[in-house]
Scaffold this motif. Structure first.
Motif, mmCIF file in Angstrom:
data_model
loop_
_atom_site.group_PDB
_atom_site.id
_atom_site.type_symbol
_atom_site.label_atom_id
_atom_site.label_comp_id
_atom_site.label_asym_id
_atom_site.label_seq_id
_atom_site.Cartn_x
_atom_site.Cartn_y
_atom_site.Cartn_z
ATOM 1 N N ASP A 60 4.945 22.202 -6.418
ATOM 2 C CA ASP A 60 6.017 22.030 -5.429
ATOM 3 C C ASP A 60 5.796 20.732 -4.658
ATOM 4 O OD1 ASP A 60 4.176 22.428 -3.443
ATOM 5 O OD2 ASP A 60 4.694 24.522 -3.108
ATOM 6 N N GLU A 61 6.807 20.318 -4.005
ATOM 7 C CA GLU A 61 6.810 18.994 -3.350
ATOM 8 C C GLU A 61 5.760 18.904 -2.256
ATOM 9 O OE1 GLU A 61 7.778 15.169 -2.985
ATOM 10 O OE2 GLU A 61 8.716 16.451 -4.452
ATOM 11 N N SER A 62 5.553 19.875 -1.397
ATOM 12 C CA SER A 62 4.581 19.796 -0.291
ATOM 13 C C SER A 62 3.159 19.795 -0.833
ATOM 14 C CB SER A 62 4.785 20.937 0.706
ATOM 15 O OG SER A 62 4.516 22.173 0.097
ATOM 16 N N ALA A 63 2.881 20.602 -1.804
ATOM 17 C CA ALA A 63 1.551 20.617 -2.398
ATOM 18 C C ALA A 63 1.307 19.288 -3.104
ATOM 19 C CB ALA A 63 1.426 21.784 -3.365
ATOM 20 N N HIS A 64 2.340 18.850 -3.740
ATOM 21 C CA HIS A 64 2.257 17.578 -4.423
ATOM 22 C C HIS A 64 1.946 16.438 -3.454
ATOM 23 C CE1 HIS A 64 4.369 13.923 -5.923
ATOM 24 N NE2 HIS A 64 3.630 14.214 -7.010
ATOM 25 N N PHE B 45 0.831 -1.198 0.000
ATOM 26 C CA PHE B 45 0.000 0.000 0.000
ATOM 27 C C PHE B 45 0.873 1.258 0.000
ATOM 28 C CE2 PHE B 45 -2.953 2.999 2.176
ATOM 29 C CZ PHE B 45 -3.946 3.001 1.224
ATOM 30 N N GLN B 46 1.930 1.271 0.808
ATOM 31 C CA GLN B 46 2.841 2.413 0.835
ATOM 32 C C GLN B 46 3.563 2.561 -0.511
ATOM 33 O OE1 GLN B 46 3.242 4.828 2.966
ATOM 34 N NE2 GLN B 46 1.710 3.934 4.346
ATOM 35 N N GLU B 47 3.961 1.427 -1.068
ATOM 36 C CA GLU B 47 4.649 1.455 -2.353
ATOM 37 C C GLU B 47 3.707 1.972 -3.442
ATOM 38 O OE1 GLU B 47 6.411 -2.063 -4.983
ATOM 39 O OE2 GLU B 47 7.296 -1.995 -2.969
ATOM 40 N N LEU B 48 2.466 1.473 -3.419
ATOM 41 C CA LEU B 48 1.485 1.939 -4.389
ATOM 42 C C LEU B 48 1.191 3.419 -4.192
ATOM 43 C CD1 LEU B 48 -1.129 -0.961 -4.582
ATOM 44 C CD2 LEU B 48 0.420 -0.195 -6.370
ATOM 45 N N ARG B 49 1.110 3.849 -2.949
ATOM 46 C CA ARG B 49 0.828 5.251 -2.652
ATOM 47 C C ARG B 49 1.914 6.137 -3.266
ATOM 48 N NH1 ARG B 49 -0.737 7.373 3.304
ATOM 49 N NH2 ARG B 49 -2.820 7.087 2.528
ATOM 50 N N SER B 50 3.144 5.722 -3.082
ATOM 51 C CA SER B 50 4.213 6.552 -3.641
ATOM 52 C C SER B 50 4.212 6.509 -5.171
ATOM 53 C CB SER B 50 5.566 6.120 -3.086
ATOM 54 O OG SER B 50 5.879 4.829 -3.517
ATOM 55 N N GLN B 51 3.962 5.330 -5.755
ATOM 56 C CA GLN B 51 3.934 5.217 -7.204
ATOM 57 C C GLN B 51 2.742 5.986 -7.782
ATOM 58 O OE1 GLN B 51 3.917 1.075 -8.207
ATOM 59 N NE2 GLN B 51 6.099 0.793 -7.718
ATOM 60 N N ILE B 52 1.569 5.857 -7.125
ATOM 61 C CA ILE B 52 0.388 6.585 -7.603
ATOM 62 C C ILE B 52 0.639 8.087 -7.498
ATOM 63 C CG2 ILE B 52 -2.014 7.126 -7.068
ATOM 64 C CD1 ILE B 52 -2.390 4.187 -6.403
ATOM 65 N N GLY B 53 1.294 8.478 -6.417
ATOM 66 C CA GLY B 53 1.599 9.905 -6.251
ATOM 67 C C GLY B 53 2.503 10.414 -7.361
ATOM 68 N N ILE C 243 -1.558 14.080 -3.176
ATOM 69 C CA ILE C 243 -1.451 12.618 -3.252
ATOM 70 C C ILE C 243 -2.154 11.984 -2.067
ATOM 71 C CG2 ILE C 243 0.153 10.675 -3.094
ATOM 72 C CD1 ILE C 243 2.150 12.405 -4.688
ATOM 73 N N ASP C 244 -1.869 12.473 -0.867
ATOM 74 C CA ASP C 244 -2.466 11.902 0.349
ATOM 75 C C ASP C 244 -3.982 12.055 0.342
ATOM 76 O OD1 ASP C 244 -0.022 11.071 1.310
ATOM 77 O OD2 ASP C 244 0.300 12.846 2.570
ATOM 78 N N ILE D 114 2.900 9.113 -10.338
ATOM 79 C CA ILE D 114 2.170 9.070 -11.603
ATOM 80 C C ILE D 114 1.181 10.235 -11.682
ATOM 81 C CG2 ILE D 114 0.483 7.751 -12.939
ATOM 82 C CD1 ILE D 114 1.891 5.214 -11.942
ATOM 83 N N SER D 115 0.482 10.483 -10.587
ATOM 84 C CA SER D 115 -0.517 11.561 -10.600
ATOM 85 C C SER D 115 0.147 12.928 -10.742
ATOM 86 C CB SER D 115 -1.385 11.521 -9.345
ATOM 87 O OG SER D 115 -0.590 11.743 -8.207
ATOM 88 N N VAL D 116 1.331 13.144 -10.128
ATOM 89 C CA VAL D 116 2.034 14.429 -10.270
ATOM 90 C C VAL D 116 2.498 14.584 -11.712
ATOM 91 C CG1 VAL D 116 4.146 15.655 -9.632
ATOM 92 C CG2 VAL D 116 2.726 14.614 -7.883
ATOM 93 N N GLU D 117 3.012 13.533 -12.254
ATOM 94 C CA GLU D 117 3.458 13.599 -13.632
ATOM 95 C C GLU D 117 2.288 13.886 -14.556
ATOM 96 O OE1 GLU D 117 5.681 10.437 -16.110
ATOM 97 O OE2 GLU D 117 6.587 10.419 -14.094
ATOM 98 N N LEU D 118 1.178 13.203 -14.300
ATOM 99 C CA LEU D 118 -0.012 13.411 -15.103
ATOM 100 C C LEU D 118 -0.547 14.831 -14.939
ATOM 101 C CD1 LEU D 118 -2.050 12.056 -16.990
ATOM 102 C CD2 LEU D 118 -3.281 11.301 -14.982
ATOM 103 N N ALA D 119 -0.581 15.297 -13.717
ATOM 104 C CA ALA D 119 -1.071 16.656 -13.461
ATOM 105 C C ALA D 119 -0.136 17.674 -14.095
ATOM 106 C CB ALA D 119 -1.192 16.899 -11.964
ATOM 107 N N ALA D 120 1.162 17.405 -14.042
ATOM 108 C CA ALA D 120 2.112 18.346 -14.625
ATOM 109 C C ALA D 120 1.938 18.390 -16.134
ATOM 110 C CB ALA D 120 3.538 17.937 -14.287
ATOM 111 N N ARG D 121 1.651 17.305 -16.733
ATOM 112 C CA ARG D 121 1.436 17.292 -18.163
ATOM 113 C C ARG D 121 0.141 18.013 -18.510
ATOM 114 N NH1 ARG D 121 2.931 11.156 -19.853
ATOM 115 N NH2 ARG D 121 5.097 11.278 -19.264
ATOM 116 N N ILE D 122 -0.884 17.741 -17.699
ATOM 117 C CA ILE D 122 -2.166 18.374 -17.977
ATOM 118 C C ILE D 122 -2.073 19.865 -17.691
ATOM 119 C CG2 ILE D 122 -4.579 18.518 -17.254
ATOM 120 C CD1 ILE D 122 -4.482 15.544 -16.762
ATOM 121 N N VAL D 123 -1.601 20.267 -16.629
ATOM 122 C CA VAL D 123 -1.563 21.677 -16.228
ATOM 123 C C VAL D 123 -0.383 22.357 -16.949
ATOM 124 C CG1 VAL D 123 -1.248 23.212 -14.257
ATOM 125 C CG2 VAL D 123 -2.641 21.177 -14.047
ATOM 126 N N GLY D 124 0.618 21.657 -17.220
ATOM 127 C CA GLY D 124 1.759 22.214 -17.921
ATOM 128 C C GLY D 124 2.724 22.859 -16.976
#
Length: 183
Positions: free
Chosen positions: A160-164, A136-144, A168-169, A146-156
């Motif tokens: 920052d790391e804390s907001a990120h 679950f922790q491993e998935l949480r970090s991987q999902i996080g 995720i949490d 992936i979601s940051v990368e996806l959001a960065a691509r979408i938002v362009g």
């Protein structure tokens, strides 16, 4: 013929005289009988009585010894029967103790096996929980990531790391809350 008849009558008369004992023979026979009777009564009869008494005592002694031997044999037989009964009781007691011991051993082994099985199940459940938490922790970090990368691509733009981490949490908690509600 008359001479023959007279001869027969004379022979008949002399036969009667010869048939009965004479008085002197009777007296001599009585004296001889009295002497033999006295001798028998004085010496032979006591010896015969002694022999008969000895024989009676011998037979009586043998009968008493036979009776004593029979009583001893009966006593020994009774002791043997008591010992046999005691041995049977002892063997029954030993068998009963062995059966109880075997039953107790079976119960002990069953309870020990149950305890070990419960221990194995508990350890397996703990390992499963730990593995689930790790995954679950491993998935949480991987999902996080992936979601940051996806959001960065979408938002362009990059977050920052804390907001990120906060996003995720929140997302994981939302997914976990909806996933646990379905189970």
């Amino acid at each position: 013929m008359s001479a023959i008849r007279i001869g027969l009558l004379a022979a008949e008369a002399s036969d009667k005289e010869n048939l009965y004992p004479h008085l002197s023979e009777l007296v001599v026979g009585f004296v001889a009988f009295a002497i033999i009777f006295f001798f028998m009564w004085k010496w032979v009869m006591p010896r015969i009585n002694t022999l008969l008494e000895e024989r009676r005592q011998k037979i009586q002694g043998e009968l008493e010894r036979a009776e004593q031997t029979r009583r001893e044999a009966d006593h020994i037989l009774e002791e043997y029967r008591e010992q046999l009964g005691g041995a049977r009781e002892e063997s029954n007691r030993i068998i009963e103790e062995a059966r109880k011991t075997a039953e107790q051993l079976r119960k002990d082994l069953m309870s020990k096996a149950d305890e070990e099985a419960q221990g194995v199940v508990a350890r397996a459940q703990d390992e499963i929980r730990a593995e689930r938490d790790r995954v679950f922790q491993e998935l949480r970090s991987q999902i996080g990531e992936i979601s940051v990368e996806l959001a960065a691509r979408i938002v362009g733009q990059s977050l920052d790391e804390s907001a990120h981490q906060r996003l995720i949490d929140e997302y994981i908690d939302q997914v976990a809350g909806s996933g646990s509600g379905q189970d």
